[in-house]
Write a protein that holds these residues in place. Structure first.
Motif, PDB file in Angstrom:
ATOM      1  N   SER A  22       0.812  -1.212   0.000  1.00 59.52           N
ATOM      2  CA  SER A  22       0.000   0.000   0.000  1.00 59.52           C
ATOM      3  C   SER A  22       0.848   1.266   0.000  1.00 59.52           C
ATOM      4  CB  SER A  22      -0.921   0.020   1.230  1.00 59.52           C
ATOM      5  OG  SER A  22      -1.790  -1.083   1.232  1.00 59.52           O
ATOM      6  N   LEU A  23       2.160   1.116   0.090  1.00 60.51           N
ATOM      7  CA  LEU A  23       3.031   2.285   0.138  1.00 60.51           C
ATOM      8  C   LEU A  23       3.022   3.024  -1.200  1.00 60.51           C
ATOM      9  CD1 LEU A  23       6.035   0.756   2.122  1.00 60.51           C
ATOM     10  CD2 LEU A  23       4.256   2.290   2.991  1.00 60.51           C
ATOM     11  N   PRO A  24       3.213   4.341  -1.189  1.00 57.61           N
ATOM     12  CA  PRO A  24       3.115   5.134  -2.421  1.00 57.61           C
ATOM     13  C   PRO A  24       4.019   4.671  -3.556  1.00 57.61           C
ATOM     14  CG  PRO A  24       3.131   6.574  -0.502  1.00 57.61           C
ATOM     15  CD  PRO A  24       3.412   5.185   0.003  1.00 57.61           C
ATOM     16  N   PHE A  25       5.220   4.166  -3.220  1.00 64.76           N
ATOM     17  CA  PHE A  25       6.137   3.785  -4.305  1.00 64.76           C
ATOM     18  C   PHE A  25       5.623   2.576  -5.089  1.00 64.76           C
ATOM     19  CE2 PHE A  25       7.628   0.829  -1.083  1.00 64.76           C
ATOM     20  CZ  PHE A  25       8.023  -0.280  -1.803  1.00 64.76           C
ATOM     21  N   ILE A  26       4.666   1.839  -4.540  1.00 66.72           N
ATOM     22  CA  ILE A  26       4.026   0.742  -5.273  1.00 66.72           C
ATOM     23  C   ILE A  26       2.693   1.198  -5.848  1.00 66.72           C
ATOM     24  CG2 ILE A  26       2.863  -1.495  -4.987  1.00 66.72           C
ATOM     25  CD1 ILE A  26       5.082  -2.367  -3.200  1.00 66.72           C
ATOM     26  N   ARG A  27       1.904   1.871  -5.023  1.00 63.85           N
ATOM     27  CA  ARG A  27       0.529   2.208  -5.401  1.00 63.85           C
ATOM     28  C   ARG A  27       0.467   3.245  -6.511  1.00 63.85           C
ATOM     29  NH1 ARG A  27      -2.498   5.805  -2.526  1.00 63.85           N
ATOM     30  NH2 ARG A  27      -0.958   5.702  -0.852  1.00 63.85           N
ATOM     31  N   ARG A  28       1.436   4.155  -6.554  1.00 66.15           N
ATOM     32  CA  ARG A  28       1.347   5.269  -7.493  1.00 66.15           C
ATOM     33  C   ARG A  28       2.415   5.264  -8.578  1.00 66.15           C
ATOM     34  NH1 ARG A  28      -0.196  10.572  -3.793  1.00 66.15           N
ATOM     35  NH2 ARG A  28      -2.187   9.768  -3.018  1.00 66.15           N
ATOM     36  N   ARG A  29       3.194   4.201  -8.626  1.00 66.64           N
ATOM     37  CA  ARG A  29       4.275   4.179  -9.613  1.00 66.64           C
ATOM     38  C   ARG A  29       4.176   2.982 -10.539  1.00 66.64           C
ATOM     39  NH1 ARG A  29       9.663   6.281  -6.306  1.00 66.64           N
ATOM     40  NH2 ARG A  29       8.746   8.262  -5.577  1.00 66.64           N
ATOM     41  N   HIS A  53       2.200   0.204 -10.304  1.00 71.49           N
ATOM     42  CA  HIS A  53       1.942  -1.141  -9.784  1.00 71.49           C
ATOM     43  C   HIS A  53       0.640  -1.177  -8.979  1.00 71.49           C
ATOM     44  CE1 HIS A  53       6.020  -2.166 -10.996  1.00 71.49           C
ATOM     45  NE2 HIS A  53       6.455  -1.102 -10.326  1.00 71.49           N
ATOM     46  N   PHE A  54      -0.380  -0.497  -9.478  1.00 74.32           N
ATOM     47  CA  PHE A  54      -1.648  -0.441  -8.742  1.00 74.32           C
ATOM     48  C   PHE A  54      -2.251  -1.825  -8.578  1.00 74.32           C
ATOM     49  CE2 PHE A  54      -6.205   0.025  -8.244  1.00 74.32           C
ATOM     50  CZ  PHE A  54      -6.303   1.028  -7.285  1.00 74.32           C
ATOM     51  N   GLU A  55      -2.048  -2.714  -9.581  1.00 77.36           N
ATOM     52  CA  GLU A  55      -2.616  -4.062  -9.485  1.00 77.36           C
ATOM     53  C   GLU A  55      -2.063  -4.811  -8.282  1.00 77.36           C
ATOM     54  OE1 GLU A  55      -1.340  -2.806 -12.204  1.00 77.36           O
ATOM     55  OE2 GLU A  55      -2.883  -2.836 -13.763  1.00 77.36           O
ATOM     56  N   ILE A  56      -0.780  -4.582  -7.963  1.00 74.80           N
ATOM     57  CA  ILE A  56      -0.191  -5.226  -6.785  1.00 74.80           C
ATOM     58  C   ILE A  56      -0.902  -4.747  -5.531  1.00 74.80           C
ATOM     59  CG2 ILE A  56       1.909  -5.445  -5.394  1.00 74.80           C
ATOM     60  CD1 ILE A  56       3.526  -5.232  -7.957  1.00 74.80           C
ATOM     61  N   HIS A  88      -4.582  -6.204  -1.399  1.00 79.60           N
ATOM     62  CA  HIS A  88      -5.605  -5.730  -0.469  1.00 79.60           C
ATOM     63  C   HIS A  88      -6.776  -6.710  -0.361  1.00 79.60           C
ATOM     64  CE1 HIS A  88      -4.603  -2.036   1.456  1.00 79.60           C
ATOM     65  NE2 HIS A  88      -5.861  -1.715   1.661  1.00 79.60           N
ATOM     66  N   LEU A  89      -6.934  -7.574  -1.338  1.00 75.13           N
ATOM     67  CA  LEU A  89      -7.999  -8.586  -1.249  1.00 75.13           C
ATOM     68  C   LEU A  89      -7.728  -9.596  -0.145  1.00 75.13           C
ATOM     69  CD1 LEU A  89      -8.742  -9.301  -5.025  1.00 75.13           C
ATOM     70  CD2 LEU A  89     -10.020  -7.838  -3.444  1.00 75.13           C
ATOM     71  N   LEU A  90      -6.521  -9.579   0.399  1.00 79.42           N
ATOM     72  CA  LEU A  90      -6.203 -10.454   1.534  1.00 79.42           C
ATOM     73  C   LEU A  90      -6.992 -10.084   2.780  1.00 79.42           C
ATOM     74  CD1 LEU A  90      -2.318 -10.740   1.166  1.00 79.42           C
ATOM     75  CD2 LEU A  90      -3.976 -12.581   0.853  1.00 79.42           C
ATOM     76  N   TYR A  91      -7.694  -8.952   2.736  1.00 77.43           N
ATOM     77  CA  TYR A  91      -8.486  -8.588   3.919  1.00 77.43           C
ATOM     78  C   TYR A  91      -9.588  -9.607   4.182  1.00 77.43           C
ATOM     79  CZ  TYR A  91     -12.542  -6.762   1.289  1.00 77.43           C
ATOM     80  OH  TYR A  91     -13.657  -6.633   0.496  1.00 77.43           O
ATOM     81  N   HIS A  92     -10.040 -10.334   3.153  1.00 70.50           N
ATOM     82  CA  HIS A  92     -11.011 -11.413   3.381  1.00 70.50           C
ATOM     83  C   HIS A  92     -10.414 -12.466   4.314  1.00 70.50           C
ATOM     84  CE1 HIS A  92     -12.329  -9.716  -0.543  1.00 70.50           C
ATOM     85  NE2 HIS A  92     -13.534  -9.951  -0.070  1.00 70.50           N
ATOM     86  N   VAL A  93      -9.182 -12.873   4.020  1.00 75.10           N
ATOM     87  CA  VAL A  93      -8.498 -13.870   4.854  1.00 75.10           C
ATOM     88  C   VAL A  93      -8.211 -13.292   6.236  1.00 75.10           C
ATOM     89  CG1 VAL A  93      -6.512 -15.422   4.989  1.00 75.10           C
ATOM     90  CG2 VAL A  93      -7.464 -14.815   2.750  1.00 75.10           C
ATOM     91  N   TYR A  94      -7.853 -12.015   6.276  1.00 79.23           N
ATOM     92  CA  TYR A  94      -7.533 -11.346   7.549  1.00 79.23           C
ATOM     93  C   TYR A  94      -8.700 -11.459   8.529  1.00 79.23           C
ATOM     94  CZ  TYR A  94      -6.930  -7.415  10.787  1.00 79.23           C
ATOM     95  OH  TYR A  94      -6.847  -6.634  11.901  1.00 79.23           O
ATOM     96  N   TYR A  95      -9.901 -11.172   8.077  1.00 80.66           N
ATOM     97  CA  TYR A  95     -11.048 -11.189   8.984  1.00 80.66           C
ATOM     98  C   TYR A  95     -11.422 -12.605   9.403  1.00 80.66           C
ATOM     99  CZ  TYR A  95     -11.878  -6.204   8.677  1.00 80.66           C
ATOM    100  OH  TYR A  95     -11.741  -4.841   8.798  1.00 80.66           O
ATOM    101  N   VAL A  96     -11.286 -13.557   8.509  1.00 80.40           N
ATOM    102  CA  VAL A  96     -11.551 -14.955   8.891  1.00 80.40           C
ATOM    103  C   VAL A  96     -10.563 -15.395   9.973  1.00 80.40           C
ATOM    104  CG1 VAL A  96     -11.540 -17.346   8.086  1.00 80.40           C
ATOM    105  CG2 VAL A  96     -12.579 -15.567   6.674  1.00 80.40           C
ATOM    106  N   LEU A  97      -9.285 -15.106   9.763  1.00 79.78           N
ATOM    107  CA  LEU A  97      -8.267 -15.485  10.743  1.00 79.78           C
ATOM    108  C   LEU A  97      -8.451 -14.741  12.072  1.00 79.78           C
ATOM    109  CD1 LEU A  97      -5.066 -15.634   8.493  1.00 79.78           C
ATOM    110  CD2 LEU A  97      -6.396 -17.553   9.382  1.00 79.78           C
ATOM    111  N   LEU A  98      -8.888 -13.480  11.994  1.00 78.74           N
ATOM    112  CA  LEU A  98      -9.071 -12.704  13.216  1.00 78.74           C
ATOM    113  C   LEU A  98     -10.211 -13.264  14.065  1.00 78.74           C
ATOM    114  CD1 LEU A  98      -7.711 -10.302  14.532  1.00 78.74           C
ATOM    115  CD2 LEU A  98      -9.420  -8.804  13.478  1.00 78.74           C
ATOM    116  N   ILE A  99     -11.258 -13.756  13.417  1.00 76.50           N
ATOM    117  CA  ILE A  99     -12.357 -14.395  14.152  1.00 76.50           C
ATOM    118  C   ILE A  99     -11.865 -15.657  14.859  1.00 76.50           C
ATOM    119  CG2 ILE A  99     -14.546 -15.630  13.860  1.00 76.50           C
ATOM    120  CD1 ILE A  99     -15.225 -13.606  11.647  1.00 76.50           C
ATOM    121  N   LEU A 100     -10.991 -16.426  14.194  1.00 77.34           N
ATOM    122  CA  LEU A 100     -10.428 -17.626  14.810  1.00 77.34           C
ATOM    123  C   LEU A 100      -9.410 -17.274  15.891  1.00 77.34           C
ATOM    124  CD1 LEU A 100      -9.848 -19.774  11.590  1.00 77.34           C
ATOM    125  CD2 LEU A 100     -11.701 -20.021  13.246  1.00 77.34           C
ATOM    126  N   HIS A 101      -8.699 -16.173  15.680  1.00 77.73           N
ATOM    127  CA  HIS A 101      -7.626 -15.778  16.597  1.00 77.73           C
ATOM    128  C   HIS A 101      -8.164 -15.234  17.912  1.00 77.73           C
ATOM    129  CE1 HIS A 101      -3.633 -14.298  17.723  1.00 77.73           C
ATOM    130  NE2 HIS A 101      -4.203 -13.147  18.057  1.00 77.73           N
TER     131      HIS A 101
END
Length: 376
Positions: free
Chosen positions: A202-209, A211-214, A219-232
């Motif tokens: 999410s840092l500017p050197f990736i997001r604005r130079r 490599h927006f697709e990266i 950022h779609l990993l937030y789906h996994v983040y919330y599932v793991l957080l519920i288990l955690h």
């Protein structure tokens, strides 16, 4: 430190999701709450909250690793009993000790050596008072520890040993902490790695130079983040349910909205202006109303099918049938848009017609074949 950071992360994880509920924010703006709530700064606040989550997660993880190395791994049964009431709140009365799985060759007994039941001075200082134990004078609250201070302990035979630090952190074998038991540490490590990936991408050197697709796909990993957080965190699902339900409703709404073609439009004209500015004149969809200063999310499949970007509407609301955007090339997507119209102008100057998209070519080919078949 670890618990304070952990509870704060749970609260911030709800806030960071609330800040990207676009339809909900639009409804709040319609009801005139923009002067009261920072609705127009939701993306900026989302970034700040994301940074806080990352920093607190690092502190939370460091504190937990130290705690496991110093207190839990050497004597997990003793640690659990000294903090027993805390775990009863999460797991139920009488449950925490039943979750612990001693290693092979080890067992939990009540016939303990004196050194294994010494309580450190200063345990639970907020509730401290002098208590005479059968070992020594110390400060701790009998109502807070297990069985009024009559401790159990773990003993192992000469060919066995307690769970190693790695087994506590990377496996579920000990059975303690998390929902289900033992999963807190492995999910915590996974959550930390996900946050590192999302933060770096999410840092500017990736997001604005270029490599927006990266940024987008990481950022779609937030789906996994919330599932793991519920288990955690066993209590997190209670926090997540209200906002999570609203998020699911928004996702369903967006899918239905898109499948029915609502909000779909066409670019009537694209004008190349100086300073790499592209002026788009867009056909106004039915029922699309806006006020001065409003902005829209735009997706142009010819530029990037998965990317949506917000732009301020530059035309007056009174203009019927169309609205305009002025987009300056400052990043990958906006520069690619400018280049697309430059290439199209160059084609037309050479006497070529407008370049059809793959979908237009496919439908045109099917239509021609259908008409040829009818003539036969």
């Amino acid at each position: 430190t670890s618990r304070a950071c952990g509870k704060t992360i749970l609260a911030l994880s709800i806030i960071v999701l609330m800040l990207v509920l676009r339809k909900t924010i639009t409804v709040l703006r319609i009801f005139g709450l923009a002067p009261i709530l920072p609705l127009d700064n939701n993306i900026y606040i989302h970034k700040i909250v994301g940074i806080l989550i990352f920093v607190l997660a690092c502190l939370h993880s460091l504190a937990h690793l130290l705690n496991f190395g110093i207190n839990i791994q050497p004597d997990p049964v003793k640690f659990l009993q000294l903090t027993y009431k805390y775990w009863e709140v999460h797991y139920g009365v009488g449950v925490p000790l039943t979750l612990y799985n001693p290693p092979m060759g080890c067992e939990v007994v009540d016939d303990c050596s004196p050194s294994s039941v010494i309580v450190p001075d200063g345990v639970n200082p907020d509730f401290a008072f002098g208590v005479e134990t059968f070992i020594h004078q110390t400060n701790y609250n009998l109502d807070y520890v297990y069985n009024n201070g009559s401790f159990l302990c773990q003993v192992c035979d000469e060919n066995s040993q307690p769970w190693t630090f790695a087994e506590w952190i990377f496996t579920t074998q000990p059975g303690l902490f998390g929902m289900p038991g033992g999963i807190a540490n492995p999910t915590g490590i996974a959550i930390l790695f996900i946050l590192i990936i999302m933060f770096v991408c999410s840092l500017p050197f990736i997001r604005r130079r270029g490599h927006f697709e990266i940024f987008y796909f990481s950022h779609l990993l937030y789906h996994v983040y919330y599932v793991l957080l519920i288990l955690h965190a066993p209590e997190f699902w209670k926090w997540f349910m209200p906002v999570g339900s609203l998020w699911v409703a928004e996702r369903i709404y967006r899918i239905m909205h898109r499948s029915l073609g609502h909000g779909k439009s066409v670019i009537k004209t694209g004008v190349i202006l100086p300073s790499k500015v592209t002026n788009l004149i867009i056909e106004r969809p039915p029922g699309f109303n806006f006020s001065t200063g409003d902005w829209v999310f735009v997706n142009i499949p010819r530029v990037a099918s998965s990317e949506w970007h917000p732009f301020t509407i530059s035309s007056a609301p009174e203009v019927s049938g169309q609205f305009t955007l002025h987009i300056r090339g400052v990043g990958q997507w906006t520069n690619k848009l400018h280049e697309l119209f430059e290439e199209e102008y160059a084609r037309q100057e050479r006497g070529y017609g407008r370049q059809e998209s793959y979908y237009e070519q496919l439908t045109g080919s099917v239509r021609r074949r259908y008409q040829s078949a009818k003539k036969l």
